[in-house]
Scaffold this active site. Structure first.
Site, mmCIF file in Angstrom:
data_model
loop_
_atom_site.group_PDB
_atom_site.id
_atom_site.type_symbol
_atom_site.label_atom_id
_atom_site.label_comp_id
_atom_site.label_asym_id
_atom_site.label_seq_id
_atom_site.Cartn_x
_atom_site.Cartn_y
_atom_site.Cartn_z
ATOM 1 N NE ARG A 43 47.970 63.152 153.100
ATOM 2 C CZ ARG A 43 47.204 64.227 153.220
ATOM 3 N NH1 ARG A 43 46.580 64.709 152.170
ATOM 4 N NH2 ARG A 43 47.030 64.821 154.381
ATOM 5 C CE LYS A 66 49.002 71.336 158.315
ATOM 6 N NZ LYS A 66 48.516 72.651 158.073
ATOM 7 C CG ASN A 94 48.839 67.198 151.129
ATOM 8 O OD1 ASN A 94 49.160 66.840 150.006
ATOM 9 N ND2 ASN A 94 49.594 66.970 152.195
ATOM 10 C CD GLN A 95 42.441 71.349 149.454
ATOM 11 O OE1 GLN A 95 41.292 71.364 149.908
ATOM 12 N NE2 GLN A 95 43.338 72.270 149.802
ATOM 13 C CG ASP A 145 50.270 74.501 152.104
ATOM 14 O OD1 ASP A 145 49.674 73.546 151.572
ATOM 15 O OD2 ASP A 145 49.936 74.988 153.202
ATOM 16 N NE ARG A 146 43.280 76.223 149.092
ATOM 17 C CZ ARG A 146 42.105 75.723 148.778
ATOM 18 N NH1 ARG A 146 41.701 75.674 147.532
ATOM 19 N NH2 ARG A 146 41.331 75.211 149.712
ATOM 20 C CG ASP A 147 43.668 75.514 152.585
ATOM 21 O OD1 ASP A 147 43.317 76.507 151.924
ATOM 22 O OD2 ASP A 147 43.235 74.369 152.360
ATOM 23 C CG ASP A 202 44.413 75.764 157.915
ATOM 24 O OD1 ASP A 202 43.240 75.457 157.578
ATOM 25 O OD2 ASP A 202 45.286 74.917 158.151
ATOM 26 C CB THR A 203 38.967 78.704 157.673
ATOM 27 O OG1 THR A 203 38.834 78.133 156.363
ATOM 28 C CG2 THR A 203 39.328 80.179 157.563
#
Length: 188
Positions: free
Chosen positions: A106, A133, A50-51, A7-9, A15-16
Site C-alpha cells: 500500500r 497524492k 491503492n484500492q 497512479d490511477r484515480d 477521481d469520482t
C-alpha cells in the site's frame, strides 16, 4: 530500462471517489500525451493503485476488473498502451484479511513499484512516478525512483535526503516538461 509509474484515480482518470462502475471512468485528457510519449520511446507504463474501496466493502475485485477494463479500453482508443496494472486493497479501515493499514504494497510503501520492477526487470533509479497524492510521491522516493510529478501540486520540492524531487504538474507547460523528460529517459 526505466519505466513510467502512474497512479490511477485522480491521475489518469477523474477521481469520482471509489469508482465501481465502468461509466464512472472519465479520462483526464492532459495525461494522454504523457502516456503516448512513454509508449513512443519504449518505456513500460505501469499503473500502481491503492484500492481501499475493496477493503471497505464498497465493491469487490470483479467490479475493480470491470472498471479497470473500461479504463484500458478508453486509453487504447486514444492510442495509449498500459503494460502492467497492480492494485492494493489493504487499508486500516478494511474488513477481514484486508484490514491492514501499513501493508508493504500500500502506497506510501513501495511494494507495488518494487514488484513491477522485479517482474519487468526495471531500472528504478531512472524511473518516475506520476500521481495526485503525497503518498504516490513517497512511494516513488522509497522505491528509489529519480523523481515524481504530482498532479495539482503548485511547488517543486525535495523529499527525504533530497535525492528524490517531487515536481508540480498543474499547467500545460508542466505536462510538456514531463513529456520532454520521458522522451529523454527513453533515449537513455
Amino acid at each position: 530500462m526505466p519505466a513510467l509509474f502512474l497512479d490511477r484515480d485522480g491521475t489518469i482518470n477523474v477521481d469520482t471517489g471509489y469508482p465501481s462502475k465502468p461509466v464512472d471512468i472519465v479520462l483526464r485528457p492532459e495525461m494522454l500525451p504523457v502516456i503516448r510519449t512513454a509508449n513512443l520511446v519504449g518505456l513500460p507504463v505501469i499503473i500502481v493503485s491503492n484500492q481501499s474501496g475493496i477493503a471497505r466493502g464498497y465493491f469487490g475485485w470483479p467490479e475493480f476488473a470491470t472498471v479497470n477494463g473500461r479504463l484500458l479500453e478508453l486509453l487504447e482508443a486514444e492510442g495509449c498502451q498500459i503494460d502492467l496494472v497492480l492494485a492494493c486493497a489493504y487499508h486500516s479501515s478494511g474488513t477481514g484479511v484486508l484490514a491492514v493499514g501499513d501493508h508493504p504494497m500500500r502506497k506510501p510503501n513501495p511494494g507495488m513499484l518494487l514488484r513491477a520492477s522485479d517482474l519487468l526487470k526495471l531500472d528504478t533509479g531512472r524511473s518516475i512516478i506520476v500521481g495526485d497524492k503525497a503518498d504516490d510521491m513517497e512511494a516513488g522516493r522509497r522505491a528509489g525512483l529519480v523523481e515524481g510529478w504530482q498532479v495539482g501540486s503548485r511547488v517543486n520540492r525535495k523529499l527525504g535526503d533530497g535525492a528524490f524531487i517531487a515536481r508540480k504538474l498543474t499547467t500545460g507547460n508542466d505536462h510538456r516538461r514531463l513529456c520532454d523528460f520521458i522522451a529523454r529517459l527513453g533515449r537513455g
